[in-house]
Design a protein around this motif. Structure first.
Motif, PDB file in Angstrom:
ATOM      1  N   LYS A  47      -6.672   7.860  -6.157  1.00 29.46           N
ATOM      2  CA  LYS A  47      -7.018   6.446  -5.979  1.00 29.46           C
ATOM      3  C   LYS A  47      -7.342   6.129  -4.533  1.00 29.46           C
ATOM      4  N   ASP A  48      -6.570   6.716  -3.600  1.00 28.25           N
ATOM      5  CA  ASP A  48      -6.827   6.465  -2.173  1.00 28.25           C
ATOM      6  C   ASP A  48      -8.186   7.020  -1.757  1.00 28.25           C
ATOM      7  N   THR A 103     -10.922   4.693  -3.213  1.00 25.52           N
ATOM      8  CA  THR A 103     -10.920   3.383  -2.549  1.00 25.52           C
ATOM      9  C   THR A 103     -11.485   3.469  -1.138  1.00 25.52           C
ATOM     10  N   SER A 104     -11.168   4.562  -0.431  1.00 26.72           N
ATOM     11  CA  SER A 104     -11.642   4.693   0.952  1.00 26.72           C
ATOM     12  C   SER A 104     -13.139   4.990   1.028  1.00 26.72           C
ATOM     13  N   SER A 158      -1.907   8.945  -6.880  1.00 27.14           N
ATOM     14  CA  SER A 158      -2.006   8.134  -5.669  1.00 27.14           C
ATOM     15  C   SER A 158      -3.096   8.648  -4.742  1.00 27.14           C
ATOM     16  N   LEU A 159      -3.169   9.972  -4.588  1.00 27.06           N
ATOM     17  CA  LEU A 159      -4.164  10.558  -3.701  1.00 27.06           C
ATOM     18  C   LEU A 159      -5.587  10.309  -4.211  1.00 27.06           C
TER      19      LEU A 159
END
Length: 294
Positions: A199-200, A203-204, A196-197
Motif C-alpha cells: 500500500k505504501d 500510494t507514494s 502495509s509495504l
C-alpha cells in the motif's frame, strides 16, 4: 404543313398566355436555388461544433440544400400546372428509389450508420475505445468506414454498421481507471508487513488522495508455493496505453520494495526427497563382484 403551323400557333398562344406563370416559376426556382445554398452554409456552420468529420457535415448540408431546392421545384411545377407530370415523376422516382435502395443496401446502411455515429455524444475522434476485438484511438469516422489506430500503430478499418451494432468500451469517457495487480509471497513472509509495504509503494507512486480514492489489498488464496494477493488502485488515465504503463511501473516498484525488505516472490519449484539413503559404494562393489564371478 398547315397542321404543323396550327400546332405552332397553338403553342405560341399558350406560351403568351402562360408568360406570367412562367415568370413566377422562374423566380421561385431562382429563390429556391439561392435559399438552398444559404441553408447549406447555415447547416454546415450549425453542426460544425458537433460533427468534426467534414464528409458528414457536407452530406447533411447537401441533403438540407436538396430538400429546399426540391420544394422550390415542386412549387414551380405546380404554378405551371404540371401536376400530372409531377405525379408521374414522383411515382417513377419512388420505384427507382426502392430498386436502388435494395441494390445498395450495404452501402446505404454504412452511410446512415456513419451519420448516426457522428452525432453520438459518447463516441468521437480522439477517444480510446475497444470494440470487435480491437483496441485503439479513433482516427476517423467517415461515411462508409470507421478507423481505429491501435497501440502498435496499425490502422484498423471497420464498417460503420459493425460499430453501430456492436457494444464498445470507451476509455475516454472517464479520467480515472482502476488497475489490478495479482502477486504472491512466500509462506514464511509477514503478511501484515507485505500488505502495509504494498500500500505504501502504491500510494507514494500514485497519489490516491488527488482522485479521492484509496488502495485496496486482499489476500486471495493459498497457492502451491505462495500466498497470493490482489492489489487494486486508481490512476488518472484516458486510454489503455496509459493504464498499461501505470501497471508496469507499479510492478517494478513493488518488486524493488520486496527485494529491499527481503520478501521473496516464489516461483513454482519441485523438491524430490528420498527417505532411504542409498549406499552407492556398496552397490558398486556388489556389481563388480558379480562381474568377476562371471
Amino acid at each position: 404543313m398547315n397542321k404543323i403551323i396550327e400546332k405552332l400557333e397553338l403553342w405560341k398562344d399558350m406560351f403568351i398566355k402562360n408568360i406570367p406563370n412562367i415568370a413566377i416559376a422562374i423566380i421561385v426556382l431562382i429563390v429556391s436555388y439561392f435559399a438552398s445554398r444559404a441553408i447549406s452554409s447555415f447547416v454546415n456552420k450549425a453542426i460544425g461544433s458537433r460533427i468534426s468529420q467534414k464528409s458528414v457535415r457536407n452530406l447533411v448540408s447537401r441533403i438540407a440544400s436538396a430538400l429546399i431546392f426540391l420544394l422550390g421545384l415542386y412549387f414551380a411545377m405546380t404554378i405551371l400546372k404540371f401536376d400530372d407530370t409531377l405525379k408521374t415523376i414522383v411515382s417513377a422516382a419512388g420505384v427507382s428509389g426502392i430498386v436502388i435502395g435494395l441494390a445498395l443496401q450495404g452501402t446505404l446502411s454504412n452511410t446512415i450508420s456513419g451519420v448516426v455515429l457522428s452525432f453520438r455524444k459518447n463516441l468521437g475522434i480522439g477517444n480510446w475505445i475497444e470494440t470487435n476485438g480491437y483496441s485503439g484511438e479513433v482516427i476517423d469516422i467517415n461515411l462508409n468506414y470507421f478507423v481505429i489506430k491501435e497501440a502498435d500503430n496499425n490502422m484498423v478499418i471497420l464498417p460503420n454498421k459493425t460499430i453501430l451494432e456492436s457494444p464498445f468500451k470507451n476509455y475516454s469517457l472517464t479520467t480515472k481507471m482502476r488497475i489490478s495487480i495479482e502477486c504472491g509471497v512466500e509462506y514464511g513472509a509477514d503478511l501484515e508487513k507485505v500488505e502495509s509495504l504494498t500500500k505504501d509503494v502504491i500510494t507514494s507512486n500514485f497519489n490516491q488522495k488527488e482522485i479521492d480514492k484509496h488502495v485496496e489489498f486482499y489476500y486471495t488464496e493459498f497457492a502451491d508455493s505462495s500466498i497470493n494477493f490482489l492489489c487494486r488502485f486508481w490512476v488518472d488515465s484516458q486510454n489503455a496505453l496509459e493504464k498499461l504503463k501505470a501497471k508496469s511501473k507499479a510492478i517494478i516498484e513493488i518488486k524493488k520494495a520486496f527485494d529491499k525488505e527481503g520478501i521473496n516472490i516464489p516461483f513454482p519449484i519441485r523438491t524430490l526427497e528420498f527417505s532411504n539413503k542409498l549406499d552407492i559404494q556398496n552397490q558398486i562393489a556388489k556389481s563388480n563382484n558379480s562381474q568377476n564371478q562371471e
